[in-house]
Scaffold this active site. Sequence first.
Site, PDB file in Angstrom:
ATOM      1  N   TRP A  69       0.983  -1.136  -0.060  1.00  0.00           N
ATOM      2  CA  TRP A  69      -0.004   0.095  -0.017  1.00  0.00           C
ATOM      3  C   TRP A  69       1.159   1.464  -0.031  1.00  0.00           C
ATOM      4  O   TRP A  69       1.962   1.341   0.943  1.00  0.00           O
ATOM      5  CB  TRP A  69      -0.756   0.156   1.213  1.00  0.00           C
ATOM      6  CG  TRP A  69      -1.729   1.111   1.134  1.00  0.00           C
ATOM      7  CD1 TRP A  69      -2.604   1.779   0.380  1.00  0.00           C
ATOM      8  CD2 TRP A  69      -2.160   2.089   2.563  1.00  0.00           C
ATOM      9  NE1 TRP A  69      -3.308   2.780   1.031  1.00  0.00           N
ATOM     10  CE2 TRP A  69      -2.877   2.922   2.453  1.00  0.00           C
ATOM     11  CE3 TRP A  69      -1.641   1.791   3.818  1.00  0.00           C
ATOM     12  CZ2 TRP A  69      -3.510   3.606   3.403  1.00  0.00           C
ATOM     13  CZ3 TRP A  69      -2.105   2.500   4.840  1.00  0.00           C
ATOM     14  CH2 TRP A  69      -3.030   3.609   4.732  1.00  0.00           C
ATOM     15  N   ASP A 104      -1.049  -5.984   8.817  1.00  0.00           N
ATOM     16  CA  ASP A 104      -2.293  -4.927   8.477  1.00  0.00           C
ATOM     17  C   ASP A 104      -3.294  -5.634   7.945  1.00  0.00           C
ATOM     18  O   ASP A 104      -3.217  -6.312   6.954  1.00  0.00           O
ATOM     19  CB  ASP A 104      -1.601  -3.883   7.440  1.00  0.00           C
ATOM     20  CG  ASP A 104      -2.491  -2.917   7.109  1.00  0.00           C
ATOM     21  OD1 ASP A 104      -3.675  -3.126   7.158  1.00  0.00           O
ATOM     22  OD2 ASP A 104      -2.005  -1.719   6.641  1.00  0.00           O
ATOM     23  N   LYS A 131     -13.711  -0.775   5.770  1.00  0.00           N
ATOM     24  CA  LYS A 131     -14.338  -1.447   4.507  1.00  0.00           C
ATOM     25  C   LYS A 131     -15.343  -2.477   4.989  1.00  0.00           C
ATOM     26  O   LYS A 131     -16.309  -2.775   4.512  1.00  0.00           O
ATOM     27  CB  LYS A 131     -13.113  -2.073   3.783  1.00  0.00           C
ATOM     28  CG  LYS A 131     -11.833  -1.643   3.907  1.00  0.00           C
ATOM     29  CD  LYS A 131     -11.239  -0.836   2.900  1.00  0.00           C
ATOM     30  CE  LYS A 131     -10.161   0.191   3.107  1.00  0.00           C
ATOM     31  NZ  LYS A 131      -9.614   0.841   2.274  1.00  0.00           N
TER      32      LYS A 131
HETATM   33  N1  KET Z   1      -4.102  -0.667   5.341  1.00  0.00           N
HETATM   34  C1  KET Z   1      -4.286  -0.898   4.103  1.00  0.00           C
HETATM   35  C2  KET Z   1      -3.449  -1.886   3.657  1.00  0.00           C
HETATM   36  C3  KET Z   1      -5.176   0.040   3.330  1.00  0.00           C
HETATM   37  O1  KET Z   1      -5.294  -0.692   2.210  1.00  0.00           O
HETATM   38  C4  KET Z   1      -5.905   0.971   3.954  1.00  0.00           C
HETATM   39  C5  KET Z   1      -6.636   1.863   3.103  1.00  0.00           C
HETATM   40  C6  KET Z   1      -5.608   1.486   5.141  1.00  0.00           C
HETATM   41  C7  KET Z   1      -4.757   0.563   6.007  1.00  0.00           C
HETATM   42  C8  KET Z   1      -6.235   2.475   5.928  1.00  0.00           C
HETATM   43  O2  KET Z   1      -7.566   2.332   5.956  1.00  0.00           O
HETATM   44  P1  KET Z   1      -8.197   3.086   7.384  1.00  0.00           P
HETATM   45  O3  KET Z   1      -9.615   3.551   6.791  1.00  0.00           O
HETATM   46  O4  KET Z   1      -7.123   4.271   7.788  1.00  0.00           O
HETATM   47  O5  KET Z   1      -8.589   2.147   8.397  1.00  0.00           O
HETATM   48  N2  KET Z   1      -6.564   2.059   1.825  1.00  0.00           N
HETATM   49  C9  KET Z   1      -7.402   2.405   0.666  1.00  0.00           C
HETATM   50  C10 KET Z   1      -7.827   3.846   0.962  1.00  0.00           C
HETATM   51  C11 KET Z   1      -6.290   4.562   1.334  1.00  0.00           C
HETATM   52  O6  KET Z   1      -5.668   4.592   0.567  1.00  0.00           O
HETATM   53  O7  KET Z   1      -6.779   5.354   2.095  1.00  0.00           O
HETATM   54  C12 KET Z   1      -6.708   2.194  -0.798  1.00  0.00           C
HETATM   55  O8  KET Z   1      -5.485   1.547  -0.756  1.00  0.00           O
HETATM   56  O9  KET Z   1      -7.236   2.726  -1.809  1.00  0.00           O
END
Ligand code: KET
Length: 399
Positions: free
Chosen positions: A132, A213, A248
């Site tokens: 990511w 993660d 999600k």
């Molecule tokens: N870890 C991973 C692997 C991830 O893909 C995301 C979000 C997050 C953490 C953060 O999620 P939170 O909402 O803070 O619990 N990914 C998507 C959105 C972004 O980039 O913020 C994405 O990869 O599109």
Amino acid sequence: MHFFSHLEPYAGDPILGLNEAYLADARPHKVNLSIGIYFDDAGRIPVLESVHQAEAAMLAECAPKPYLPMEGAAAARSAVQALLFGSEHAALAAGRVATLQTVGSSGGLKIGADFVRRWLPTSEVWISDPSWENHRAMFEGAGIAVHSYPYYDAARGGVRFDAMCEALSALPRRSVVLLHACCHNPTGVDLGAAQWRALVPIVRERALLPFLDLAYQGYGEGLAEDAFAPRLLADAGLTFLVVNSFSKSMSVYGERAGALSAVCADRAEAELVLGQLKATVRRNYSSPPMHAAAIVSRVLGEPALRARWEAEVGAMRERILAMRRRLHAVLSARKPGRDFGYILGQRGMFSYTGLAPAQVDRLREAHAVYLLRSGRICVAGLNNGNVERAAEAIAAVID
Ligand code: KET
């Protein structure tokens, strides 16, 4: 007086910036496969019935809104522990897990990074190649050097597992290894159970600190199945950190619902860790959001809401699989000489298409189909109304 005129202009975030560009695009047939958000078959971010019912009950109660403690709400924290490890897990009974409600899993990553920097100051972080986009930025932002270990095998569409093990076996002791617990972002290619088991002795012998993660629990194989990795590491008696997200799985992106758990050697160590994690929170944002805590503890804790939620997660997972099948069918029909089996084999929201940046740009400019320049698509942005068009557009940019 210009105090800030020397600032470098911000180039924007590769994921969030693209989502903004999509929103600003006036073409009615545009397709958003950029950000990792689950959209329903009507192209909307769903409000889950389980979440809606929890919120309706909260609103009716009209309870006061004090600050939560630095570590978050007790009910949410224990519900998270049970979701991650199973309520009967020996590590929980032994009191060796310290869990903190955080501002999304991003907040958990940041608190974890600051904690590592302060208390394991010589440890550096290794992330998968690729990972990511924000992992590197977050750890570097906390002042930690970030390196990568081999992961994705572009030629075979699998994991370079031997190379990964070789790299991890050669790391300095006490290195932090960031691992995607399920639904690897961006590739959609996960480690299998046997591979996770093979990592355990390497982690133990090299004295590595895994940092899991788990942002897509429920989108891979199922809620319990997707928690295989944290359960395995806890069963093995290892010490590790794990962040998990409800963005999600509960479709509550803007509520910032997540957690950070530290699985420690014993209860005394877990208490020390919890104390310093609380101190880290206090220095960052003081305490996490109350609304997120209430949603999480009610949905996970009230049996009727819990059952509803589990069914809703299952339906989101199934819809993505159906879209994978349709995308695969159209591409296979249009490009008969090519093997698109990877689309069916990958898990979670993402598919790594192998499209080159120039093809990605052409998809956006000529077809209004938005995906990351790495070639990552969010399959959850496809629906019965746009999948044919998106698939035809992808076929059109492939030679
Ligand atoms: N870890 C991973 C692997 C991830 O893909 C995301 C979000 C997050 C953490 C953060 O999620 P939170 O909402 O803070 O619990 N990914 C998507 C959105 C972004 O980039 O913020 C994405 O990869 O599109």
